[in-house]
Design a protein around this motif. Structure first.
Motif, PDB file in Angstrom:
ATOM      1  N   LEU A   1      -6.726  -1.416   0.784  1.00 34.68           N
ATOM      2  CA  LEU A   1      -7.455  -0.144   0.706  1.00 34.68           C
ATOM      3  C   LEU A   1      -6.740   0.911  -0.119  1.00 34.68           C
ATOM      4  CD1 LEU A   1      -8.604   0.154   4.447  1.00 34.68           C
ATOM      5  CD2 LEU A   1      -9.844  -0.844   2.518  1.00 34.68           C
ATOM      6  N   SER A   2      -5.442   0.713  -0.411  1.00 34.34           N
ATOM      7  CA  SER A   2      -4.585   1.663  -1.123  1.00 34.34           C
ATOM      8  C   SER A   2      -4.203   2.820  -0.197  1.00 34.34           C
ATOM      9  CB  SER A   2      -5.234   2.197  -2.399  1.00 34.34           C
ATOM     10  OG  SER A   2      -6.209   3.180  -2.106  1.00 34.34           O
ATOM     11  N   VAL A   3      -3.155   3.537  -0.564  1.00 31.22           N
ATOM     12  CA  VAL A   3      -2.680   4.648   0.260  1.00 31.22           C
ATOM     13  C   VAL A   3      -3.742   5.737   0.366  1.00 31.22           C
ATOM     14  CG1 VAL A   3      -0.962   6.485   0.457  1.00 31.22           C
ATOM     15  CG2 VAL A   3      -0.257   4.194  -0.269  1.00 31.22           C
ATOM     16  N   ASP A   4      -4.366   6.071  -0.751  1.00 30.39           N
ATOM     17  CA  ASP A   4      -5.397   7.109  -0.739  1.00 30.39           C
ATOM     18  C   ASP A   4      -6.579   6.708   0.140  1.00 30.39           C
ATOM     19  OD1 ASP A   4      -3.906   8.651  -2.468  1.00 30.39           O
ATOM     20  OD2 ASP A   4      -4.827   7.794  -4.268  1.00 30.39           O
ATOM     21  N   GLY A   5      -6.900   5.432   0.159  1.00 30.60           N
ATOM     22  CA  GLY A   5      -8.008   4.971   0.988  1.00 30.60           C
ATOM     23  C   GLY A   5      -7.674   4.962   2.464  1.00 30.60           C
TER      24      GLY A   5
ATOM     25  N   ASP B   1      -0.538  -4.299  -6.329  1.00 32.71           N
ATOM     26  CA  ASP B   1      -0.210  -3.035  -6.998  1.00 32.71           C
ATOM     27  C   ASP B   1      -0.415  -1.826  -6.093  1.00 32.71           C
ATOM     28  OD1 ASP B   1       0.496  -4.316  -9.319  1.00 32.71           O
ATOM     29  OD2 ASP B   1      -1.499  -4.168 -10.211  1.00 32.71           O
ATOM     30  N   ASN B   2      -1.253  -1.979  -5.060  1.00 29.80           N
ATOM     31  CA  ASN B   2      -1.465  -0.865  -4.134  1.00 29.80           C
ATOM     32  C   ASN B   2      -0.226  -0.539  -3.310  1.00 29.80           C
ATOM     33  OD1 ASN B   2      -4.148  -0.482  -4.913  1.00 29.80           O
ATOM     34  ND2 ASN B   2      -4.932  -1.887  -3.364  1.00 29.80           N
ATOM     35  N   LEU B   3       0.720  -1.484  -3.235  1.00 27.87           N
ATOM     36  CA  LEU B   3       1.942  -1.273  -2.472  1.00 27.87           C
ATOM     37  C   LEU B   3       3.043  -0.625  -3.299  1.00 27.87           C
ATOM     38  CD1 LEU B   3       2.113  -4.713  -0.625  1.00 27.87           C
ATOM     39  CD2 LEU B   3       1.316  -2.540   0.306  1.00 27.87           C
ATOM     40  N   ARG B   4       2.835  -0.519  -4.600  1.00 29.15           N
ATOM     41  CA  ARG B   4       3.866   0.025  -5.468  1.00 29.15           C
ATOM     42  C   ARG B   4       3.621   1.505  -5.744  1.00 29.15           C
ATOM     43  NH1 ARG B   4       3.231  -5.058  -9.658  1.00 29.15           N
ATOM     44  NH2 ARG B   4       4.284  -6.620  -8.369  1.00 29.15           N
TER      45      ARG B   4
ATOM     46  N   ILE C   1      -2.791  -1.365   3.423  1.00 27.01           N
ATOM     47  CA  ILE C   1      -2.502  -0.584   2.216  1.00 27.01           C
ATOM     48  C   ILE C   1      -2.764  -1.419   0.969  1.00 27.01           C
ATOM     49  CG2 ILE C   1      -0.682   0.570   0.898  1.00 27.01           C
ATOM     50  CD1 ILE C   1       0.523   1.480   3.502  1.00 27.01           C
ATOM     51  N   GLY C   2      -2.426  -2.706   1.030  1.00 30.77           N
ATOM     52  CA  GLY C   2      -2.669  -3.563  -0.127  1.00 30.77           C
ATOM     53  C   GLY C   2      -4.140  -3.713  -0.453  1.00 30.77           C
TER      54      GLY C   2
ATOM     55  N   GLU D   1      -4.507  -6.304  -3.094  1.00 24.13           N
ATOM     56  CA  GLU D   1      -3.961  -5.993  -4.419  1.00 24.13           C
ATOM     57  C   GLU D   1      -2.512  -5.567  -4.258  1.00 24.13           C
ATOM     58  OE1 GLU D   1      -5.260  -6.350  -7.336  1.00 24.13           O
ATOM     59  OE2 GLU D   1      -7.326  -6.851  -6.767  1.00 24.13           O
TER      60      GLU D   1
END
Length: 248
Positions: free
Chosen positions: A123-127, A54-57, A120-121, A52
Motif C-alpha cells: 500500500l506504500s507509506v502514504d497509503g 520499492d515501497n519499502l525504500r 507497506i510494500g 512492491e
C-alpha cells in the motif's frame, strides 16, 4: 446486533473459561496458536502479487529518531509479556521461564514485522497513514478467482477475534488473581465482580476516536507499569538483597 450484546456475550464466554482456572485457558491457547499462524501466514502471503519492494525504500531514510519516537505508539501492541510474571508459579519447570518468555515475545514480533513489511510494500507509506485498518484494506485489495473464498478478510477477522479473546481472558484472569492474592480471598468473587467494571470500561468509547484515545491511555499505563516499574522494583530488590547479604 447491538454493541452491548456483542460485548456481554464475549465477556460471559470469557468468564466461563477463566472459572476453570489456568489449565483450560492454556488448552484453548494451544488450539488458537496454530490456527492463528496458519491463517495469518496464508492470508498475508497471498498479497504478494501486489507487493512492491520499492515501497519499502529508503529504509531508515530519516534516521533512527522517528523509529524511537514510534516506541510509545506501539506500547499497547507490545503489552502482554508481563503476564509471564503471573504464570511462572503455574509452570512445572520455572527455570525455563526466560526461554518461554523469549519465544512468546518473538512470535508476535515476527507477526508484526511480516505485517508491516507486507502492508507497506503493498500500500506504500502514504497509503497506510490514510487508513484506519491498513491490514484489512490490504486483504481486501486483492482477489483470487476459482477458490471457495475469493475475498479473505473474513479469515483474517477470525484470527483477529481469536487473538482479542485470548488477550481478554488471560488479562481478566490475571486481574482477578492479583486482587485475590492482594486481599487473600477466593478468586471467584473477583471474577464475577470485575465483569460489570470491565463492561462499563468497554462501553466508554462512543466512536473510533474515543477508542483510539482509550488505547493510547492503556498503552501509556502499560509502558509505565510493565516497563519502568519492574525495572525499579528489580533495582530495589537488588539493593535490599545486597544489604541483607552484607548484614548476615
Amino acid at each position: 446486533t447491538p454493541t452491548w450484546a456483542i460485548i456481554m456475550i464475549f465477556m460471559w464466554v470469557g468468564l466461563y473459561l477463566i472459572i476453570g482456572g489456568i489449565n483450560p485457558i492454556a488448552r484453548l491457547f494451544e488450539i488458537i496458536l496454530p490456527l492463528t499462524v496458519i491463517l495469518f501466514l496464508v492470508v498475508t502471503f497471498m498479497s504478494i502479487k501486489i507487493f512492491e519492494i520499492d515501497n519499502l525504500r529508503p529504509v531508515l531514510g530519516e534516521g533512527i529518531t522517528p523509529v524511537l519516537k514510534g516506541v510509545k505508539t506501539t506500547a499497547l501492541a507490545f503489552s502482554g509479556p508481563e503476564i509471564m510474571l503471573l504464570l511462572i508459579p503455574f509452570m512445572n519447570q520455572p527455570k525455563k521461564a526466560v526461554k518461554a518468555l523469549l519465544v512468546g515475545v518473538s512470535i508476535p514480533l515476527i507477526f508484526y514485522v511480516i505485517t508491516v513489511v507486507m502492508v507497506i510494500g503493498a500500500l506504500s507509506v502514504d497509503g497506510v497513514v490514510t487508513r484506519t485498518w491498513p491490514t484489512l484494506d490490504l486483504i481486501r485489495s486483492f482477489e483470487i478467482s476459482g477458490l471457495i473464498f475469493e475475498r479473505f478478510e473474513s479469515l483474517l477477522l477470525v484470527v483477529w477475534i481469536m487473538q482479542i479473546f485470548a488477550t481478554f481472558t488471560i488479562t481478566y484472569f490475571a486481574a482477578a488473581l492479583g486482587l485475590a492474592q492482594l486481599t487473600k480471598k477466593s478468586i471467584h468473587p473477583f471474577m464475577f465482580g470485575l465483569l460489570p467494571i470491565l463492561y462499563i470500561i468497554a462501553m466508554i468509547p462512543k466512536n473510533m476516536n474515543d477508542l483510539f484515545k482509550q488505547g493510547d491511555f492503556v498503552g501509556n499505563i502499560a509502558l509505565f507499569l510493565f516497563g519502568l516499574l519492574p525495572l525499579l522494583l528489580l533495582i530495589i530488590s537488588r539493593i535490599k538483597g545486597g544489604k541483607y547479604e552484607t548484614i548476615t
